[in-house]
Enzyme design. Sequence first.
Site, short mmCIF file in Angstrom:
data_model
loop_
_atom_site.label_atom_id
_atom_site.label_comp_id
_atom_site.label_asym_id
_atom_site.label_seq_id
_atom_site.Cartn_x
_atom_site.Cartn_y
_atom_site.Cartn_z
N HIS A 164 46.63 89.67 45.73
CA HIS A 164 46.73 88.49 46.60
C HIS A 164 48.18 88.32 47.09
O HIS A 164 48.43 88.05 48.26
CB HIS A 164 46.35 87.21 45.84
N LYS A 169 31.53 76.77 41.34
CA LYS A 169 32.11 77.89 40.58
C LYS A 169 32.76 77.36 39.32
O LYS A 169 33.48 76.37 39.36
CB LYS A 169 33.15 78.60 41.43
N ARG A 215 39.70 95.50 49.85
CA ARG A 215 40.07 96.41 48.78
C ARG A 215 39.33 97.74 48.82
O ARG A 215 39.92 98.80 48.64
CB ARG A 215 39.78 95.77 47.41
N SER A 221 40.46 88.60 40.54
CA SER A 221 40.76 87.50 39.62
C SER A 221 39.84 87.55 38.41
O SER A 221 40.25 87.25 37.28
CB SER A 221 40.59 86.15 40.32
O1 PNS Z 1 38.44 84.38 46.92
P1 PNS Z 1 37.03 84.29 47.39
O2 PNS Z 1 36.20 83.53 46.36
O3 PNS Z 1 36.44 85.61 47.77
O4 PNS Z 1 37.05 83.37 48.74
C1 PNS Z 1 35.87 83.00 49.40
C2 PNS Z 1 36.14 81.92 50.46
C3 PNS Z 1 36.84 80.73 49.86
C4 PNS Z 1 37.00 82.52 51.55
C5 PNS Z 1 34.76 81.51 51.08
O5 PNS Z 1 33.87 81.20 50.05
C6 PNS Z 1 34.85 80.30 52.02
O6 PNS Z 1 35.46 80.37 53.06
N1 PNS Z 1 34.21 79.19 51.61
C7 PNS Z 1 34.20 77.96 52.39
C8 PNS Z 1 32.79 77.65 52.90
C9 PNS Z 1 32.53 78.33 54.23
O7 PNS Z 1 33.23 78.12 55.20
N2 PNS Z 1 31.48 79.17 54.29
C10 PNS Z 1 31.11 79.85 55.51
C11 PNS Z 1 31.65 81.26 55.58
S1 PNS Z 1 30.76 82.30 54.46
#
Ligand code: PNS
Length: 163
Positions: A17, A41, A90, A128
């Site tokens: 990150h 989560k 990744r 993570s």
């Molecule tokens: O680190 P992560 O858990 O892979 O991040 C995921 C994240 C936070 C980018 C994603 O879950 C997100 O944007 N959530 C907010 C809800 C949203 O906008 N959902 C629509 C797109 S899938």
Amino acid sequence: MKRAVYPGSFDPATKGHLDIIYRASRQVEHLIIAVLKNYRKNSLFTVEERVEHLRELTKDLHNVEIKSFEGLLVDFMDQENADLIIRGFRAVSDFEFEIQMAQTNYNLNPDIETVFLVTKNEFSFLSSSIVREVAMHGGDVRNMVHPLTVELLQDKYKALEVE
Ligand code: PNS
């Protein structure tokens, strides 16, 4: 120049990150690291802890700001007047989730673009959840996270043992 958002859970932030943060901050005018408040989560660190820790880790990057968000990312982007989403990529295993997310966000707001930065080779195995798993069992995570995060993880697991 762009105002960009790098969204994620960052529970905790890994060296992968941080690498994306450093590299993205050189490509945009302003970079907001957006920590998701995800109540579903089961996270190790609270959102406040993650935000505070990311602030400490990025304090030398003057165009980087740390915020938390809930709800849709595109709505947060709108509030922040940002138009570029940054995500790290990744390995092939990331493809399905990332393309689905990018297409959903594009569908919700076609003015917002998603840009992927390919993770450095040495961090492509990192996540993570891997860090939490290794740290929980007392393994060495010094190659995976910043030294301050090593301490934070040790303190957190010690505190959890006491509970
Ligand atoms: O680190 P992560 O858990 O892979 O991040 C995921 C994240 C936070 C980018 C994603 O879950 C997100 O944007 N959530 C907010 C809800 C949203 O906008 N959902 C629509 C797109 S899938």
